[in-house]
Enzyme design. Structure first.
Site, PDB file in Angstrom:
ATOM      1  N   HIS A 265     -17.507  12.510  16.978  1.00 54.86           N
ATOM      2  CA  HIS A 265     -17.342  13.394  15.823  1.00 54.86           C
ATOM      3  C   HIS A 265     -16.912  14.803  16.265  1.00 54.86           C
ATOM      4  CE1 HIS A 265     -18.523  14.747  11.671  1.00 54.86           C
ATOM      5  NE2 HIS A 265     -18.612  15.886  12.316  1.00 54.86           N
ATOM      6  N   GLU A 266     -17.676  15.371  17.167  1.00 53.00           N
ATOM      7  CA  GLU A 266     -17.408  16.760  17.567  1.00 53.00           C
ATOM      8  C   GLU A 266     -16.102  16.871  18.353  1.00 53.00           C
ATOM      9  OE1 GLU A 266     -19.043  18.779  16.015  1.00 53.00           O
ATOM     10  OE2 GLU A 266     -20.770  17.574  15.438  1.00 53.00           O
ATOM     11  N   GLU A 295     -13.153  18.409   8.923  1.00 54.07           N
ATOM     12  CA  GLU A 295     -14.035  17.241   8.844  1.00 54.07           C
ATOM     13  C   GLU A 295     -13.221  15.950   8.808  1.00 54.07           C
ATOM     14  OE1 GLU A 295     -17.142  17.798   9.222  1.00 54.07           O
ATOM     15  OE2 GLU A 295     -18.187  15.968   8.618  1.00 54.07           O
TER      16      GLU A 295
END
Lengths: 506, 506
Positions: A265-266, A295
């Site tokens: 995700h990051e 996002e």
């Protein structure tokens, strides 16, 4: 139309460079606060960050900057719409106008109120007592409404707040999109609930092994080794300090693989920051254009890549080698995929799966719009929260800590932020579909561990523009259509229909 | 005389708080650059640090600040000399006057020239080719002389530069002190050279064990756990980000215990930063008063405590347990003490022992004074260096990398910095003697692992004042006398006379 840049543009670049340098410092102070700072350093850090923000604000609203931007506007207006310099002047003007609209006193009051409320929030959450936070939240809602009042042109007061995180987005658009999303997500969850439950990975997953797996995976994403690092943080995040200085964080537990997915995700955020055109460095444009588009990148890598069959066809053998069959509940890929894609309605947003996540966001959006409209009193938030969770996810909220107090956002003064989480997932699905069309053999590539074609496509279509285009333009350019929840819903319905062997949901 | 503080003092505090907050950010950026920053982040970091410095400078020279300080001067002049508020106003005025004297253009030019020269220095050192650096150094010397010209009241142009690092110190004072030091150090080294050589610790010393030993030792120094951290750095340093946020760094090698001594050294700096009166936080006074006084703290803990018999009476058994007899060359304390106090004339300052170190500094001081006087051309530096090393330490310099190019200071534009290393050691000896007199059983305490009485004495006599007193006042208050090399020389002559069993040196 001459191609030479006017002298004033050089002056503008110098001013933007200074603003970005101050932001660079603020970003590093924020990163350090959440990764390495000794606890006793907190009060001084708060002051230093407030000062940096004040100095930044002073310069951002400097009337001389305004004159410079106004002088450049006629020049920018007649340039090629693709021209980067003109885009810089245009977006910088919008930033300046926006910054000038909110009086410095109001900004300072909001900063003070939020800083206080965040301290109270920690204690309120610990004691699971919303009443402690209530007066602070009332103050924040009042101040946020005053901020909204500074933008009388908006169709709805909430729009002025939302625009800060997602430029150009309106509450009407969000409402329309969520109106499509909500019933179909609810139905999908009902379908899953009626099916055989997904297995849980038995574990344990030694942290060193998870870190190694995550680094091996990310090693293939095209990060430049000399340009990023990974640290532990209580709440994982990614900070793009500068183009060659990306700070990813994660949090590993030996009980599950959440830390690995947090890295994916990051790193999605990080690849966006790293992919911005280097020519935009030291302007205020050299970063992600909005929280929603940001996002979309993190969710795309975490979920569309990282929870896909193709991806694990390559990586599952490595996970077996690192953790053993028993920890993974057997050597079969099918069971593993069902486990890492388990759908379980729960209380906590940050632990939510791909399907239920959107409903957590929809609840928060609905509540915060009502708070800003004055239709919901802060005192009534806990009840409204419990009611919403029962309706949307069918779960009962046992206490404030597991309900309305779980997120820091409102205490931090952030109202209008939440919807961007769901918007990002929607855009991720649109981008995923477009990438599949553009890269014919995308899944075959993932199945042999090759993620570079996808990274390149994203860089070309999304990353490189930074803030020089509007978020809606990014979606249009990359996918050929406007914001649209359909690809996400179709993805979820197809994927979970197959995984849970359910059909006929629609 | 009323005790109420004038309103203008509140305004001053607000301005100083802002300056300190900007410094806080700059300190953190500097710390991160040397500990965690990915290599590719360097260019952007350089820009961000330059901008912070420029913003700081703008505010430091703001004429409105000058008016405020001038308005407060009559009030400060009639306050009790011990009054902290008056001292803040007084020192802030001196800082402001000093900052205003150097034109912003000259400061910027020096920053640019140094930044460039530091890059060239890395390459020049790698290739061991002074000629590469020479034109850059010529420019820096020229610019530094122009800075000196901004202070026409100084007795010697070098004094203006020295004053920046060691307020109130003059080259005449340094010359006098070094004139005493030089011949006696040379004689001491000759005596040691004629004696039986000291043993070398065989090692190895696993890094984990060294880290553990260092942390156990430092655990007793009275650092608050929540207020500091330790990281690895190529060149160990200590950064006091804020009173509750001290960053120590070290560098461990399994070959020797240098990393442990580096921790003692840097923690000495850290205790000083942590011991400043909390009331001085967010003024520009809440840090060490000068480089020399700062170095007195690090040298005191590293050498006077950390290389003493008493200290190791307590810690040697622990070292034996961690590393084993063989690594320490046997279980005897005597041999260990001789090994960690080995005197060996060498080429490199940062590896020098307690006795030879001062001569490395004296050489640099003599050369930089001549550079500033115009008596020595930059082109002639390498020869002058070799000649000095032969005279002072009896060693032959094989190449520029092991000679004139070993330190970054001159390339970094730092001229006037070096003497503070030796001044610090001199002050450390004076403080050590005063502490021994004040704490009758100091050595017995060290021998049982109790360092708190010494820490308290230093806090009370040195640390708490921060920058509100002059460096010479610090020495006077704590020791009752002026700067005096005699205690250092007596300490060295007694200690090494005993260790090497030599006498009759004087």
């Amino acid at each position: 139309m001459s191609d030479a840049l006017p002298d004033a543009f050089g002056d503008l670049r110098a001013r933007l460079a200074e603003l970005d340098d101050l932001d660079h410092a603020a970003r590093l102070l924020g990163w350090d606060q959440q990764t390495h700072m000794p606890p006793s350093g907190a009060p001084a850090r708060g002051e230093a960050m407030a000062t940096l923000e004040r100095v930044h604000h002073e310069r951002a609203v400097d009337p001389a900057l305004g004159e410079l931007l106004e002088g450049l506007a006629p020049w920018a207006a007649v340039r090629d719409p693709e021209d980067e310099a003109a885009a810089i002047a245009r977006v910088a003007r919008r930033d300046h106008d926006r910054a000038r609209r909110v009086p410095a006193d109001l900004t300072a009051e909001l900063a003070r109120a939020s800083s206080e409320a965040m301290g109270v929030w920690v204690e309120a959450k610990r004691r699971s007592d919303f009443a402690l936070l209530q007066p602070h939240l009332e103050r924040i809602v009042e101040l946020r409404r005053r901020v909204a009042d500074c933008f009388p042109g908006a169709d709805h007061p909430y729009d002025a707040l939302l625009d800060h995180y997602e430029p150009g987005m309106t509450s009407a658009q969000v409402r329309a999109v969520f109106a499509t999303l909500r019933p179909r997500l609810v139905r999908l969850i009902e379908g899953v609930a009626a099916a055989a439950p997904a297995p849980t990975l038995p574990g344990p997953f030694p942290v060193a092994g998870q870190r190694r797996l995550a680094l091996e995976i990310v090693g293939g994403f095209g990060f430049e080794d000399a340009g990023w690092r990974i640290d532990d943080a209580e709440h994982p995040f990614c900070a793009g300090i500068a183009p060659g200085d990306i700070r990813v964080t994660s949090r590993f537990s030996h009980q599950d693989l959440a830390g690995v997915f947090a890295v994916l995700h990051e790193v999605g955020h990080g690849l966006y920051e790293q992919g911005v055109d280097p020519g935009l460095a030291r302007t205020t444009m050299g970063t992600g254009v909005s929280l929603g588009i940001h996002e979309s990148q993190s969710r795309l890598w975490e979920n569309f890549v990282g929870r896909s069959r193709a991806f694990w066809e390559h990586w599952h053998p490595r996970a077996l080698a690192l953790f053993g069959d028993a920890a993974l509940g057997g050597a079969e890929l099918d069971g593993f995929l069902r486990a890492i894609n388990a759908v379980r309605p729960g209380l906590i947003r940050v632990k939510a799966d791909e399907v239920t996540y959107g409903l957590h966001v929809i609840l928060r959006f609905e509540l915060e719009v009502r708070l800003i409209e004055g239709d919901l009193a802060v005192a009534d938030l806990p009840d409204a929260w419990s009611q919403g969770m029962a309706e949307l996810l069918g779960v009962e909220v046992p206490d404030d800590a597991h309900g309305v107090l779980q997120d820091i956002h409102w205490a931090a003064g952030e109202i209008g932020y939440f919807p961007t989480y769901a918007l990002g997932t929607i855009v991720a699905a649109q981008l995923w579909r477009a990438a599949q069309a553009a890269i014919g053999d995308l899944e075959e590539r993932l199945a042999r561990g090759d993620t570079l074609a996808l990274r390149e496509w994203l860089r070309e279509r999304v990353h490189r523009f930074g803030r020089t285009v509007d978020p809606s333009d990014v979606v249009h350019r990359a996918t050929g259509s406007a914001l649209d929840p359909e690809p996400l819903l179709e993805h979820l319905e197809a994927k979970y229909g197959a995984l849970y062997d359910v059909s006929g949901w629609r």
